[in-house]
Design a protein around this motif. Structure first.
Motif, PDB file in Angstrom:
ATOM      1  N   ARG A 175     142.211  32.341 128.044  1.00 39.33           N
ATOM      2  CA  ARG A 175     142.034  31.081 128.193  1.00 39.33           C
ATOM      3  C   ARG A 175     141.017  30.983 129.445  1.00 39.33           C
ATOM      4  N   SER A 176     140.635  29.791 129.526  1.00 39.78           N
ATOM      5  CA  SER A 176     139.382  29.537 130.370  1.00 39.78           C
ATOM      6  C   SER A 176     140.018  29.280 131.754  1.00 39.78           C
ATOM      7  N   ASN A 177     139.484  29.782 132.841  1.00 42.12           N
ATOM      8  CA  ASN A 177     139.829  29.543 134.168  1.00 42.12           C
ATOM      9  C   ASN A 177     138.585  28.831 134.910  1.00 42.12           C
ATOM     10  N   GLY A 178     137.563  28.482 134.217  1.00 48.65           N
ATOM     11  CA  GLY A 178     136.316  27.876 134.596  1.00 48.65           C
ATOM     12  C   GLY A 178     135.534  27.772 133.339  1.00 48.65           C
ATOM     13  N   LYS A 179     134.280  28.646 133.304  1.00 53.72           N
ATOM     14  CA  LYS A 179     133.385  28.832 132.205  1.00 53.72           C
ATOM     15  C   LYS A 179     134.137  29.543 131.122  1.00 53.72           C
ATOM     16  N   LEU A 180     134.241  29.301 129.712  1.00 57.05           N
ATOM     17  CA  LEU A 180     134.986  30.132 128.901  1.00 57.05           C
ATOM     18  C   LEU A 180     133.957  31.143 128.036  1.00 57.05           C
ATOM     19  N   ARG A 181     133.956  32.336 128.209  1.00 55.91           N
ATOM     20  CA  ARG A 181     133.428  33.200 127.211  1.00 55.91           C
ATOM     21  C   ARG A 181     133.984  33.155 125.587  1.00 55.91           C
ATOM     22  N   ARG A 182     132.763  32.687 124.808  1.00 55.39           N
ATOM     23  CA  ARG A 182     132.960  32.541 123.329  1.00 55.39           C
ATOM     24  C   ARG A 182     132.487  33.603 122.549  1.00 55.39           C
ATOM     25  N   ILE A 183     131.593  34.208 122.892  1.00 53.60           N
ATOM     26  CA  ILE A 183     130.839  35.334 122.224  1.00 53.60           C
ATOM     27  C   ILE A 183     131.182  36.728 122.535  1.00 53.60           C
ATOM     28  N   TYR A 184     131.477  37.750 121.769  1.00 50.96           N
ATOM     29  CA  TYR A 184     131.926  38.775 122.190  1.00 50.96           C
ATOM     30  C   TYR A 184     131.147  39.680 121.179  1.00 50.96           C
ATOM     31  N   ASP A 185     129.814  40.613 121.700  1.00 48.78           N
ATOM     32  CA  ASP A 185     129.079  41.084 120.898  1.00 48.78           C
ATOM     33  C   ASP A 185     129.519  42.650 120.811  1.00 48.78           C
ATOM     34  N   LEU A 186     130.153  43.118 119.891  1.00 48.36           N
ATOM     35  CA  LEU A 186     130.884  44.504 119.693  1.00 48.36           C
ATOM     36  C   LEU A 186     130.075  45.484 118.888  1.00 48.36           C
ATOM     37  N   ARG A 187     128.718  45.004 118.631  1.00 50.32           N
ATOM     38  CA  ARG A 187     127.875  45.899 117.631  1.00 50.32           C
ATOM     39  C   ARG A 187     127.299  46.937 118.685  1.00 50.32           C
ATOM     40  N   PRO A 188     127.112  48.086 117.890  1.00 45.67           N
ATOM     41  CA  PRO A 188     126.921  49.503 118.998  1.00 45.67           C
ATOM     42  C   PRO A 188     125.333  49.302 119.546  1.00 45.67           C
TER      43      PRO A 188
END
Length: 442
Positions: free
Chosen positions: A427-440
């Motif tokens: 959940r957001s506590n301010g600005k929310l992170r949307r993108i998770y780059d899990l590429r090597p």
């Protein structure tokens, strides 16, 4: 428009600059622009160096269109001049310093003289007033305080408007709810995703978010869609308007949305000159109505004048409506540095939000995961999104299929969809992170 909204907007006393004609405004812009360009050249070594290298001089600015002759300023320029190299006044004239978090590199530092702070407060007050907030209202400020400009900028503007400010800052969601229940504020200032977090937490406590005293929400610091506006307005029974700004240009209050039209934020062009450029060919300045990257030049700043700052925000300029002389920003479709290129297709988180919120079974809580499966050359996008509480197993499967199809149709790229349990995503506590780059990593 409801009768309450009409009443809220009809008693507003506007600044003179909000009511002048476009011709008068452009005369004012040119005068202030000529002063600012000369001021920056004389006082900021970076600008003297860049102008000279570019073969341009402040005296070359004879009309507004001549601004296109001048070089851009980027975030990298501010990082290279860390900490105070961009300041145009002696240190003893700097009344306040703000800075970015520095999480993606060296922090960017901005400064304000006393006049800058007064102008900033005036423009935030103007933005809040446009969005329905009035003197005497109680304002719950859930923007983060500290070096981030949001909290203190919004606070000063609300005080300048004559409001009672509740400076709660971000986080402590349970306490936020208690204070909203006990203090009964009229308006809330927050990021849209954090207001959504507050609404969700209320429902978990058995509180109907629509039953609070809140009538207005002034939301910014991250892109959000019309679908998110509808979600928040229905859930919380209030009017939600956008406020735009960024630290390098001033902070919140560069532009604000009018509650009576809710059709995009009017840029306060008596203090900022906007341009739209082609994000892929920055030498091309686009006309009103064309989509591209937003660029700002300050017209009145003393401590840190900024010339043709590339915001990386993607939008377009539209004619003014509620404030006819001041052009509006279209909805920000994303940031060029938030763009995902998936198999040759450009994709932004806001596109997923827009599509997902049209599917009743799906909530506004989602994340985008980028992976590259072992042995494959192509990247894979997975949309992880929470279902609504009332959705059945059959409904989940159907919604996932619809979302997958709609993304393929409207965005043009295939993806996987993983519908997860309510409350399982961050959940957001301010600005929310949307993108998770899990590429090597290479």
């Amino acid at each position: 428009m409801t009768q309450e909204t009409v009443a809220a907007t009809s008693d507003a006393v506007l600044d003179r600059e909000e009511t002048i004609s476009r011709d008068e405004l452009e005369v004012l812009q040119l005068s202030r622009l000529q002063h600012t360009v000369a001021y920056a050249y004389d006082r900021v070594p970076l600008y003297k160096r860049k102008f000279d290298e570019h073969g341009v001089h402040p005296t070359d600015l004879r009309e507004l269109s001549d601004l296109a002759k001048f070089p851009f300023t980027t975030k990298e320029d501010l990082r290279l001049e860390y900490p105070f190299g961009m300041f145009a006044v002696p240190q003893h004239e700097v009344a306040r310093i703000h800075a970015s978090s520095g999480t993606t590199g060296r922090a960017t530092v901005v400064g304000y003289t006393k006049k800058d702070l007064a102008d900033w407060a005036k423009l935030v007050a103007r933005s809040l007033r446009a969005s329905g907030v009035r003197p005497g209202m109680k304002v719950h400020n859930a923007y983060g305080y500290g070096l981030f400009t949001g909290g203190m900028g919004a606070h000063a503007g609300a005080e300048a408007l004559g409001c009672t400010v509740i400076p709660i800052s971000g986080g402590q969601t349970e306490r936020q709810i208690t204070l909203i229940q006990d203090f009964k504020p009229d308006a809330i200032l927050a990021t849209p995703t954090y207001l959504l977090t507050i609404a969700d937490a209320m429902m978990k406590q058995g509180i109907d978010p629509a039953s609070t005293s809140l009538k207005y929400a002034v939301l910014g610091a991250e892109p959000w869609t019309e679908e998110m506006r509808h979600e928040l307005e229905v859930t919380m029974n209030l009017k939600a308007c956008d406020i735009y700004g960024l630290s390098e240009v001033m902070g919140p209050g560069v532009a604000g949305e009018a509650v009576e039209t809710q059709d995009g934020s009017h840029i306060w062009e008596d203090h900022f000159r906007p341009e739209i450029i082609d994000a892929f060919d920055p030498s091309v300045v686009l006309g009103d109505g064309e989509h591209g990257e937003l660029v700002f030049t300050s017209l009145t700043k003393e401590a840190l004048p900024i010339i043709r700052y590339r915001t990386k925000d993607l939008t377009r300029l539209l004619p003014g409506t509620a404030r006819p002389a001041h052009r509006r920003m279209g909805r920000i479709t994303g940031r060029s540095d938030d763009m995902i290129i998936l198999r040759g297709v450009n994709l932004f988180p806001s596109q997923i939000e827009e599509i997902a919120l049209r599917i009743p079974e799906l909530s506004p809580h989602f994340q985008l995961e980028l992976t590259r499966p072992a042995g494959q050359r192509m990247d894979q996008l997975t949309v992880k999104i929470e279902r609504r509480e009332s959705v059945t197993v059959e409904g989940v499967a159907s919604a996932a299929k619809v979302l997958q199809q709609q993304i393929k149709i409207h965005v043009g790229s295939s993806c996987a969809v993983d519908v997860v349990e309510p409350g399982s995503l961050e959940r957001s506590n301010g600005k929310l992170r949307r993108i998770y780059d899990l590429r090597p990593k290479a």
